[in-house]
Design an enzyme around this catalytic site. Structure first.
Site, PDB file in Angstrom:
ATOM      1  N   GLU A   1       7.402 -21.054 -59.297  1.00  0.00           N
ATOM      2  CA  GLU A   1       7.429 -21.439 -57.874  1.00  0.00           C
ATOM      3  C   GLU A   1       7.905 -22.876 -57.757  1.00  0.00           C
ATOM      4  O   GLU A   1       7.290 -23.786 -58.324  1.00  0.00           O
ATOM      5  CB  GLU A   1       6.022 -21.299 -57.270  1.00  0.00           C
ATOM      6  CG  GLU A   1       5.963 -21.779 -55.817  1.00  0.00           C
ATOM      7  CD  GLU A   1       4.536 -21.833 -55.264  1.00  0.00           C
ATOM      8  OE1 GLU A   1       3.663 -21.074 -55.741  1.00  0.00           O
ATOM      9  OE2 GLU A   1       4.302 -22.659 -54.352  1.00  0.00           O
TER      10      GLU A   1
ATOM     11  N   ARG B   1       9.113 -29.492 -51.330  1.00  0.00           N
ATOM     12  CA  ARG B   1       8.506 -30.763 -50.928  1.00  0.00           C
ATOM     13  C   ARG B   1       9.341 -31.951 -51.357  1.00  0.00           C
ATOM     14  O   ARG B   1       8.887 -33.080 -51.274  1.00  0.00           O
ATOM     15  CB  ARG B   1       7.119 -30.908 -51.566  1.00  0.00           C
ATOM     16  CG  ARG B   1       6.138 -29.888 -51.098  1.00  0.00           C
ATOM     17  CD  ARG B   1       4.799 -30.086 -51.749  1.00  0.00           C
ATOM     18  NE  ARG B   1       4.094 -28.840 -51.817  1.00  0.00           N
ATOM     19  CZ  ARG B   1       3.051 -28.616 -52.577  1.00  0.00           C
ATOM     20  NH1 ARG B   1       2.581 -29.569 -53.359  1.00  0.00           N
ATOM     21  NH2 ARG B   1       2.475 -27.441 -52.587  1.00  0.00           N
TER      22      ARG B   1
ATOM     23  N   LYS C   1      -1.934 -15.274 -51.561  1.00  0.00           N
ATOM     24  CA  LYS C   1      -2.275 -16.484 -52.314  1.00  0.00           C
ATOM     25  C   LYS C   1      -3.635 -16.963 -51.781  1.00  0.00           C
ATOM     26  O   LYS C   1      -3.837 -17.006 -50.554  1.00  0.00           O
ATOM     27  CB  LYS C   1      -1.173 -17.517 -52.078  1.00  0.00           C
ATOM     28  CG  LYS C   1      -1.519 -18.942 -52.408  1.00  0.00           C
ATOM     29  CD  LYS C   1      -0.256 -19.794 -52.360  1.00  0.00           C
ATOM     30  CE  LYS C   1      -0.588 -21.266 -52.198  1.00  0.00           C
ATOM     31  NZ  LYS C   1       0.401 -22.137 -52.836  1.00  0.00           N
TER      32      LYS C   1
HETATM   33  C1  3PG Z   1       0.333 -26.410 -54.715  1.00  0.00           C
HETATM   34  O1  3PG Z   1       0.685 -25.863 -53.688  1.00  0.00           O
HETATM   35  O2  3PG Z   1       0.504 -27.604 -54.946  1.00  0.00           O
HETATM   36  C2  3PG Z   1      -0.238 -25.505 -55.738  1.00  0.00           C
HETATM   37  O3  3PG Z   1      -1.283 -24.804 -55.213  1.00  0.00           O
HETATM   38  C3  3PG Z   1      -0.565 -26.172 -57.027  1.00  0.00           C
HETATM   39  O4  3PG Z   1      -1.749 -26.855 -56.973  1.00  0.00           O
HETATM   40  P1  3PG Z   1      -2.214 -27.696 -58.253  1.00  0.00           P
HETATM   41  O5  3PG Z   1      -1.302 -28.875 -58.380  1.00  0.00           O
HETATM   42  O6  3PG Z   1      -3.638 -28.061 -57.954  1.00  0.00           O
HETATM   43  O7  3PG Z   1      -2.106 -26.770 -59.441  1.00  0.00           O
END
Ligand code: 3PG
Length: 208
Positions: free
Chosen positions: A42, A46, A129
């Site tokens: 994924e 951002r 999710k």
């Molecule tokens: C996110 O959207 O940043 C993910 O859920 C990952 O989260 P994490 O950095 O706590 O693994």
């Protein structure tokens, strides 16, 4: 033909979640994750270069790239154009869930409560999710969803790491977990893709 979300999520127990802006790191990072046995990736939307990064990663053999942090229709259209095979959103607003039906790749919507599960499920979304997993009560909260929501499977993300991933993966309603712990920022900056491949290999073992 686009793969369905069940097919994608069952291809890999752990989905690395990437926040990356340096396009030159995209291909070697995807190659390391595929080589380490975690081909479903994924890429969060951002950063300024996120779509370019998706294009680079999608060209890596064996990689199944999805976009994350989806919040509107335009982000979904751009994800398809960039070569994504799936999309992930942090929440599940009705409008987004409806719009996603017009996009040729599947969406994994984020939920945080029983009411949101019911709303998404009514619209045909059975793979969700669970976000932000640790912040919401983690494994205990998910355990409480097993009985009332027997037809729903979750991909928890948010606060998952090498220490707690296994406790999620043993739950009957968890199909896979997502997290950034396989791709530490300092390893990406240093271009230490061997370390990332090794972390992916280790993480994959957590599912056994
Ligand atoms: C996110 O959207 O940043 C993910 O859920 C990952 O989260 P994490 O950095 O706590 O693994």
């Amino acid at each position: 033909m686009a793969k369905d979300i069940k097919n994608i999520l069952s291809s890999s127990p752990i989905i690395p979640v990437i926040v990356l802006d340096d396009v030159s790191k995209a291909k070697p990072l995807a190659k390391a994750l595929v080589a380490g046995g975690l081909p479903v990736i994924e890429v969060t939307l951002r950063t300024k270069n996120a779509f370019q990064i998706i294009e680079e990663m999608a060209a890596v053999e064996g990689a199944i790239i999805g976009s994350g942090t989806i919040r509107d229709f335009s982000m979904m259209q751009q994800s398809v154009d960039a070569g994504c095979q799936f999309m992930v959103s942090p929440g599940a607003p009705k409008k987004l869930l409806k719009q996603a039906k017009d996009i040729p790749i599947p969406l994994l919507p984020g939920i945080a409560s029983a009411t949101e599960i019911m709303a998404a499920s009514e619209m045909g979304y059975k793979y969700l999710k669970f976000f932000p997993a640790e912040g919401l009560g983690g494994v205990n909260m998910l355990k409480n969803f097993i009985s009332p929501f027997q037809d729903i499977k979750f991909c928890p993300t948010g606060g998952i790491n090498e220490k707690n991933a296994k406790s999620y993966l043993t739950l009957s309603n968890v199909i896979c977990v997502g997290g950034s712990f396989i791709t530490p920022k300092e390893a990406i900056i240093a271009g230490d893709f061997e370390r990332i491949e090794a972390l992916a290999r280790e993480a994959k073992k957590l599912a056994n």
